[in-house]
Design an enzyme around this catalytic site. Structure first.
Site, PDB file in Angstrom:
ATOM      1  N   GLY A 286       0.611  -1.211  -0.060  1.00 33.84           N
ATOM      2  CA  GLY A 286      -0.085   0.108  -0.191  1.00 33.84           C
ATOM      3  C   GLY A 286       0.768   1.411  -0.076  1.00 33.84           C
ATOM      4  O   GLY A 286       1.910   1.472  -0.828  1.00 33.84           O
ATOM      5  N   ILE A 287       0.341   2.260   0.914  1.00 30.32           N
ATOM      6  CA  ILE A 287       1.134   3.598   0.847  1.00 30.32           C
ATOM      7  C   ILE A 287       2.479   3.256   1.237  1.00 30.32           C
ATOM      8  O   ILE A 287       3.383   3.892   0.789  1.00 30.32           O
ATOM      9  CB  ILE A 287       0.502   4.435   2.033  1.00 30.32           C
ATOM     10  CG1 ILE A 287      -0.989   4.574   1.680  1.00 30.32           C
ATOM     11  CG2 ILE A 287       0.953   5.790   2.226  1.00 30.32           C
ATOM     12  CD1 ILE A 287      -1.531   5.334   2.761  1.00 30.32           C
TER      13      ILE A 287
ATOM     14  N   ASP B 170       8.172  -4.634  14.372  1.00 31.28           N
ATOM     15  CA  ASP B 170       6.979  -4.717  15.166  1.00 31.28           C
ATOM     16  C   ASP B 170       6.926  -3.183  15.519  1.00 31.28           C
ATOM     17  O   ASP B 170       7.807  -2.841  16.515  1.00 31.28           O
ATOM     18  CB  ASP B 170       6.708  -5.808  16.194  1.00 31.28           C
ATOM     19  CG  ASP B 170       5.530  -5.460  16.822  1.00 31.28           C
ATOM     20  OD1 ASP B 170       4.731  -4.649  16.549  1.00 31.28           O
ATOM     21  OD2 ASP B 170       5.056  -6.482  17.793  1.00 31.28           O
TER      22      ASP B 170
ATOM     23  N   LYS C 132      -5.730   8.085  15.314  1.00 30.40           N
ATOM     24  CA  LYS C 132      -5.173   9.279  14.485  1.00 30.40           C
ATOM     25  C   LYS C 132      -5.474  10.712  14.858  1.00 30.40           C
ATOM     26  O   LYS C 132      -4.719  11.487  14.424  1.00 30.40           O
ATOM     27  CB  LYS C 132      -6.256   9.370  13.124  1.00 30.40           C
ATOM     28  CG  LYS C 132      -6.046   8.020  12.467  1.00 30.40           C
ATOM     29  CD  LYS C 132      -4.546   7.764  12.222  1.00 30.40           C
ATOM     30  CE  LYS C 132      -4.413   6.308  11.122  1.00 30.40           C
ATOM     31  NZ  LYS C 132      -3.020   5.901  10.765  1.00 30.40           N
TER      32      LYS C 132
ATOM     33  N   TYR D 130     -10.449   4.157  15.705  1.00 31.37           N
ATOM     34  CA  TYR D 130      -9.644   4.520  14.714  1.00 31.37           C
ATOM     35  C   TYR D 130      -9.557   6.068  14.691  1.00 31.37           C
ATOM     36  O   TYR D 130      -8.376   6.476  14.456  1.00 31.37           O
ATOM     37  CB  TYR D 130     -10.223   3.995  13.370  1.00 31.37           C
ATOM     38  CG  TYR D 130      -9.350   4.557  12.215  1.00 31.37           C
ATOM     39  CD1 TYR D 130      -8.264   3.829  11.777  1.00 31.37           C
ATOM     40  CD2 TYR D 130      -9.641   5.538  11.077  1.00 31.37           C
ATOM     41  CE1 TYR D 130      -7.292   4.006  10.903  1.00 31.37           C
ATOM     42  CE2 TYR D 130      -8.719   5.798  10.174  1.00 31.37           C
ATOM     43  CZ  TYR D 130      -7.702   4.874   9.813  1.00 31.37           C
ATOM     44  OH  TYR D 130      -6.874   5.354   8.751  1.00 31.37           O
TER      45      TYR D 130
END
Length: 268
Positions: free
Chosen positions: A24-25, A67, A164, A160
């Site tokens: 992904g990103i 990790d 953030k 979430y």
């Protein structure tokens, strides 16, 4: 006549560590930084995916298992970077996970896991990367990848959004900490809209298919499409470069205008 040319995005000679680099990103970010000349160390808990990213870049990349929730693992990873590359210039904290559902049914273990990856991971990265970058005696940059969920809450994404939001304030505070200490290290956050990556796959069934999901989500973005990983990676390159030399403690919303205002439907 004075030149008005902007600083280039050239990152030649710089060393970057990218978390979440297996897909992904993170993968797009590692590739974009390398394309601008940086030496990139891909970091992820997913070893096979991490090595795939490194191999896609070639000799300008390496891999280290990480990790992000484990402080000892962070120390080992940064020791590896310094021992193999002699220094660190750029940290891109990209690793993150998502979790939705009814808040009243949210298990404490799920809350703790999401906070550990999305907030504690970047905290540990910033803490130890500051020391590593400062030790090189050269300017550096930390870029934390957040979400528009740091700006706009959602009833089914409580944990979430909270994680953030924590990342948002971490980025600002770290920027001010570095400035206060006199470190030439900038710290900024990028907040993307929905990104068409593997992270969306778990919720595709809710829409019937992945194509239906993309179509529905795209309608929520004023520019009419989801972000691509390369869109976010380009923003990381900018914030890592000398072109952003006076930018710290701020946020870059790569959201297609989603947080700019209310949707047209609001006006009837």
């Amino acid at each position: 006549m004075h030149s008005t040319a902007l600083p280039l995005l050239d990152l030649s000679g710089r060393v970057a560590l990218v978390t979440g680099g297996a897909s992904g990103i993170g993968r797009a970010t590692a590739q974009a930084l390398a394309a601008q000349g940086a030496r990139v160390i891909v970091a992820d808990i997913n070893e096979s995916g991490g090595w795939e990213t490194a191999d896609s870049i070639g000799t300008a990349a390496g891999f280290v298992h990480l990790d992000v929730t484990d402080e000892t693992a962070w120390c080992r990873a940064l020791d590896y970077v310094i021992s193999t590359e002699s220094r660190l210039d750029i940290l891109a904290n990209v690793a993150g996970i998502g979790l939705g559902g009814d808040f009243e049914d949210l298990a404490l273990a799920d809350w703790n896991r999401l906070m550990a990856v999305n907030a504690t991971g970047p905290f540990l990265g910033c803490k130890h990367a500051i020391r590593a970058i400062a030790g090189s005696g050269r300017p550096g940059a930390i870029i934390n990848v957040g979400s528009i969920a740091a700006e706009r809450a959602a009833p089914d994404l409580v944990a979430y959004c909270a994680s953030k939001g924590a990342l948002r304030m971490l980025s600002k505070s770290v920027a001010l900490h570095c400035a206060h200490k006199g470190y030439p290290i900038r710290c900024n956050a990028i907040h993307p809209t929905y990104v068409d990556s593997e992270m969306l796959d778990p919720i595709a069934d809710l829409y019937g298919s992945r194509d239906s999901m993309i179509a529905a989500m795209s309608k929520l973005v004023p520019l009419g499409r989801l972000a691509k990983p390369a869109d976010i990676a380009a923003a990381v390159v900018f914030l890592a470069s000398d072109a952003a030399g006076m930018i710290t403690g701020t946020e870059l919303f790569v959201d297609g205008g989603q947080t700019a205002g209310m949707p047209p439907a609001h006006f009837g």
